[in-house]
Design a protein around this motif. Structure first.
Motif, PDB file in Angstrom:
ATOM      1  N   PHE A 112       0.887  -1.166   0.000  1.00  0.00           N
ATOM      2  CA  PHE A 112       0.000   0.000   0.000  1.00  0.00           C
ATOM      3  C   PHE A 112       0.919   1.209   0.000  1.00  0.00           C
ATOM      4  O   PHE A 112       1.475   1.552   1.050  1.00  0.00           O
TER       5      PHE A 112
ATOM      6  N   VAL B 286       4.113   1.107   2.145  1.00  0.00           N
ATOM      7  CA  VAL B 286       3.974   0.057   3.159  1.00  0.00           C
ATOM      8  C   VAL B 286       3.904  -1.309   2.479  1.00  0.00           C
ATOM      9  O   VAL B 286       3.091  -1.515   1.577  1.00  0.00           O
TER      10      VAL B 286
ATOM     11  N   ALA C  63       2.596  -4.548   3.220  1.00  0.00           N
ATOM     12  CA  ALA C  63       1.725  -5.180   4.213  1.00  0.00           C
ATOM     13  C   ALA C  63       1.982  -6.680   4.275  1.00  0.00           C
ATOM     14  O   ALA C  63       1.969  -7.282   5.353  1.00  0.00           O
TER      15      ALA C  63
ATOM     16  N   PRO D 114       1.070  -9.842  15.677  1.00  0.00           N
ATOM     17  CA  PRO D 114       0.563  -8.620  16.309  1.00  0.00           C
ATOM     18  C   PRO D 114      -0.233  -7.786  15.324  1.00  0.00           C
ATOM     19  O   PRO D 114      -0.175  -8.004  14.109  1.00  0.00           O
ATOM     20  N   SER D 115      -0.948  -6.823  15.842  1.00  0.00           N
ATOM     21  CA  SER D 115      -1.741  -5.917  15.024  1.00  0.00           C
ATOM     22  C   SER D 115      -0.850  -5.247  13.979  1.00  0.00           C
ATOM     23  O   SER D 115       0.261  -4.818  14.285  1.00  0.00           O
ATOM     24  N   GLY D 116      -1.320  -5.201  12.748  1.00  0.00           N
ATOM     25  CA  GLY D 116      -0.585  -4.520  11.686  1.00  0.00           C
ATOM     26  C   GLY D 116       0.442  -5.378  10.973  1.00  0.00           C
ATOM     27  O   GLY D 116       1.150  -4.885  10.093  1.00  0.00           O
ATOM     28  N   CYS D 117       0.529  -6.681  11.295  1.00  0.00           N
ATOM     29  CA  CYS D 117       1.566  -7.517  10.687  1.00  0.00           C
ATOM     30  C   CYS D 117       1.154  -8.047   9.322  1.00  0.00           C
ATOM     31  O   CYS D 117       1.944  -8.717   8.659  1.00  0.00           O
ATOM     32  N   GLY D 118      -0.100  -7.795   8.900  1.00  0.00           N
ATOM     33  CA  GLY D 118      -0.504  -8.186   7.546  1.00  0.00           C
ATOM     34  C   GLY D 118      -1.472  -9.357   7.473  1.00  0.00           C
ATOM     35  O   GLY D 118      -1.756  -9.856   6.384  1.00  0.00           O
ATOM     36  N   LYS D 119      -2.012  -9.787   8.617  1.00  0.00           N
ATOM     37  CA  LYS D 119      -2.904 -10.955   8.646  1.00  0.00           C
ATOM     38  C   LYS D 119      -4.156 -10.742   7.795  1.00  0.00           C
ATOM     39  O   LYS D 119      -4.502 -11.576   6.962  1.00  0.00           O
ATOM     40  N   SER D 120      -4.837  -9.605   8.030  1.00  0.00           N
ATOM     41  CA  SER D 120      -6.082  -9.359   7.304  1.00  0.00           C
ATOM     42  C   SER D 120      -5.819  -9.196   5.816  1.00  0.00           C
ATOM     43  O   SER D 120      -6.588  -9.683   4.980  1.00  0.00           O
ATOM     44  N   THR D 121      -4.730  -8.522   5.479  1.00  0.00           N
ATOM     45  CA  THR D 121      -4.402  -8.325   4.071  1.00  0.00           C
ATOM     46  C   THR D 121      -4.176  -9.673   3.392  1.00  0.00           C
ATOM     47  O   THR D 121      -4.669  -9.913   2.281  1.00  0.00           O
TER      48      THR D 121
HETATM   49  N1  LIG Z   1      -6.387  -0.424   2.488  1.00  0.00           N
HETATM   50  C1  LIG Z   1      -5.205  -0.090   3.019  1.00  0.00           C
HETATM   51  N2  LIG Z   1      -4.574   1.062   2.671  1.00  0.00           N
HETATM   52  C2  LIG Z   1      -3.381   1.387   3.210  1.00  0.00           C
HETATM   53  N3  LIG Z   1      -2.703   0.641   4.095  1.00  0.00           N
HETATM   54  C3  LIG Z   1      -3.292  -0.508   4.501  1.00  0.00           C
HETATM   55  C4  LIG Z   1      -4.562  -0.942   3.989  1.00  0.00           C
HETATM   56  N4  LIG Z   1      -4.864  -2.127   4.568  1.00  0.00           N
HETATM   57  C5  LIG Z   1      -3.852  -2.417   5.391  1.00  0.00           C
HETATM   58  N5  LIG Z   1      -2.891  -1.467   5.352  1.00  0.00           N
HETATM   59  C6  LIG Z   1      -1.619  -1.473   6.110  1.00  0.00           C
HETATM   60  O1  LIG Z   1      -1.013  -2.725   5.921  1.00  0.00           O
HETATM   61  C7  LIG Z   1      -0.448  -3.207   7.130  1.00  0.00           C
HETATM   62  C8  LIG Z   1      -1.072  -4.548   7.497  1.00  0.00           C
HETATM   63  O2  LIG Z   1      -2.428  -4.340   7.852  1.00  0.00           O
HETATM   64  P1  LIG Z   1      -3.410  -5.531   8.198  1.00  0.00           P
HETATM   65  O3  LIG Z   1      -3.323  -6.577   7.132  1.00  0.00           O
HETATM   66  O4  LIG Z   1      -4.750  -4.952   8.445  1.00  0.00           O
HETATM   67  O5  LIG Z   1      -2.767  -6.098   9.547  1.00  0.00           O
HETATM   68  P2  LIG Z   1      -3.406  -7.017  10.698  1.00  0.00           P
HETATM   69  O6  LIG Z   1      -4.679  -7.614  10.166  1.00  0.00           O
HETATM   70  O7  LIG Z   1      -2.349  -8.040  10.977  1.00  0.00           O
HETATM   71  O8  LIG Z   1      -3.639  -6.126  11.879  1.00  0.00           O
HETATM   72  C9  LIG Z   1      -0.653  -2.117   8.155  1.00  0.00           C
HETATM   73  O9  LIG Z   1       0.490  -1.308   8.197  1.00  0.00           O
HETATM   74  C10 LIG Z   1      -1.839  -1.358   7.602  1.00  0.00           C
HETATM   75  O10 LIG Z   1      -1.829  -0.028   8.032  1.00  0.00           O
END
Ligand SMILES: Nc1ncnc2c1ncn2[C@@H]1O[C@H](COP(=O)(O)OP(=O)(O)O)[C@@H](O)[C@H]1O
Ligand SMILES: [Mg+2]
Length: 375
Positions: free
Chosen positions: A13, A16, A18, A37-44
């Motif tokens: 992104f 970043v 992700a 941990p939060s922000g490590c890329g799991k959801s992405t």
């Molecule tokens: N749509 C997006 N636009 C910009 N940055 C994003 C977006 N989605 C996620 N990120 C960034 O990508 C990284 C991983 O996010 P995310 O996958 O949500 O982590 P997790 O689910 O592990 O908390 C973070 O730094 C987050 O800020």
């Protein structure tokens, strides 16, 4: 039934990264937990599997078929979100049946499936309610039922338990595990909660800053963490870590630091003088007045004792001086330790973990008595 293969999967992104070049195989029937941990890329990562976020690079294979460019609805995968994402104006029955109606399945078949799935998840009596008339746990089960109703090849679950209170979370955890056993489907479950990962997973994939740190069974990841990150992330209290130096004592290798002398049970292959980080889990340390010969010893001072009910955790400082490392020791209550006590803790060499202080990677002391030197 579905196996998932992830090859070099990357998502940026802007600046970043992700998800950073992840390779991962999820065999059919696995309950894989993505932990980090939060922000490590799991959801992405999960959203790329579901087809909701396009990857920057890499491929996703479902049963050997490349689905990287396949739209979400043609992927035979069902996703459950942390927020449940239920339709507020639809009844429970219509929420659960939504994916079948969207695919224009016959009305009778839809009704029968909804009833069957609602029965499995204990929602039978709630079919005419709307989401706002349900508890958090019930809403979460409706979201699961909606995923289940299509009988998908695999389930993708993004922190589905994190909105539940502690009691309900424990109960739903057990329900999900049981559901996985009954269905035999492939589950990819995202969480930042190590207890969830340890109790539910057949395999855990630990992520840090978009990278895969380690993949293995819960026992493997806990017993042989591949890095300082994994060692610190799994386990409560976290593994005690002591910076030390390798020394040769009569040809045998020891890890030593102020207050620490740990024979490693290895002949010195010429590693003396090297810096390491020694790790030991709280439950493997025993306070003693008379350490056995050959045992590792840590001498220090008790700073704090925590009562966990059946057990106690004593946080001890090893050696002395500012910035001396802290090591927790855990055992049945009472431990008979009090703040201020001088204490000697022992463990056996097989309970010790060694890490490279620079890379953070685990140093393996087997099969030959050679510690690999990092490249
Ligand atoms: N749509 C997006 N636009 C910009 N940055 C994003 C977006 N989605 C996620 N990120 C960034 O990508 C990284 C991983 O996010 P995310 O996958 O949500 O982590 P997790 O689910 O592990 O908390 C973070 O730094 C987050 O800020
Ligand atoms: Mg997330």
């Amino acid at each position: 039934m579905s196996s998932i293969r992830i090859e070099g999967l990357t998502r940026r992104f802007g600046s970043v990264v992700a998800v950073d070049g992840i390779d991962l195989d999820v065999p059919d029937g696995d309950f894989l937990v993505l932990l980090g941990p939060s922000g490590c890329g799991k959801s992405t990562l999960l959203r790329m599997l579901a087809g909701l976020t396009p990857p920057t690079a890499g491929r996703i294979l479902l049963d050997g078929r490349d689905i990287t460019a396949t739209p979400p609805r043609d992927r035979d995968l069902a996703m459950v979100f942390q927020s449940y994402a239920l339709y507020p104006h639809l009844t429970v029955a219509r929420n659960i049946g939504f994916p079948l109606r969207a695919r224009h399945r016959p009305r009778a078949e839809t009704a029968a499936r909804v009833e069957a799935v609602a029965g499995v998840l204990g929602l039978g009596g709630l079919l005419h309610r709307r989401p706002r008339e349900l508890s958090g746990g019930q809403r979460q089960r409706v979201a699961l039922a909606r995923a289940l109703v299509r009988d998908p090849g695999a389930f993708l679950l993004d922190e589905p338990l994190s909105n539940l209170d502690a009691t309900l979370r424990t109960a739903t955890r057990a329900e999900l595990t049981e559901l996985h056993r009954r269905l035999g489907s492939t589950f990819v479950h995202v969480t930042h909660d190590q207890v969830e990962a340890m109790t539910m997973a057949t395999r855990i994939a630990v992520l840090d800053a978009g990278r895969l740190e380690q993949v293995g069974t819960p026992a493997h990841v806990y017993d042989a963490p591949a890095s300082l990150f994994v060692a610190g992330f799994l386990g409560s209290p976290a593994m005690g870590l002591v910076p030390a130096r390798l020394e040769s004592v009569d040809g045998a290798l020891h890890a030593r630091a102020p207050g620490l002398d740990a024979p490693l049970g290895l002949a010195d292959p010429g590693d003396a003088g090297r810096d390491v980080v020694l790790g030991v889990r709280a439950e493997h340390l025993v306070p003693t007045d008379a350490p056995a010969p050959g045992a590792a010893r840590l001498r220090g001072t008790v700073r704090l004792v925590e009562n966990l009910g059946s057990e106690e955790v004593a946080h001890c400082v090893v050696g002395d001086g500012d910035g001396a490392p802290r090591v927790p020791v855990r055992g049945p209550r009472p431990l008979r330790l009090a703040p201020g006590d001088a204490v000697t803790l022992t463990t056996t060499p097989d309970r010790l973990h060694l890490f490279d202080p620079g890379s953070g990677r685990r140093l393996v002391a087997a099969p030959a008595p050679v510690l690999p030197v990092p490249a």
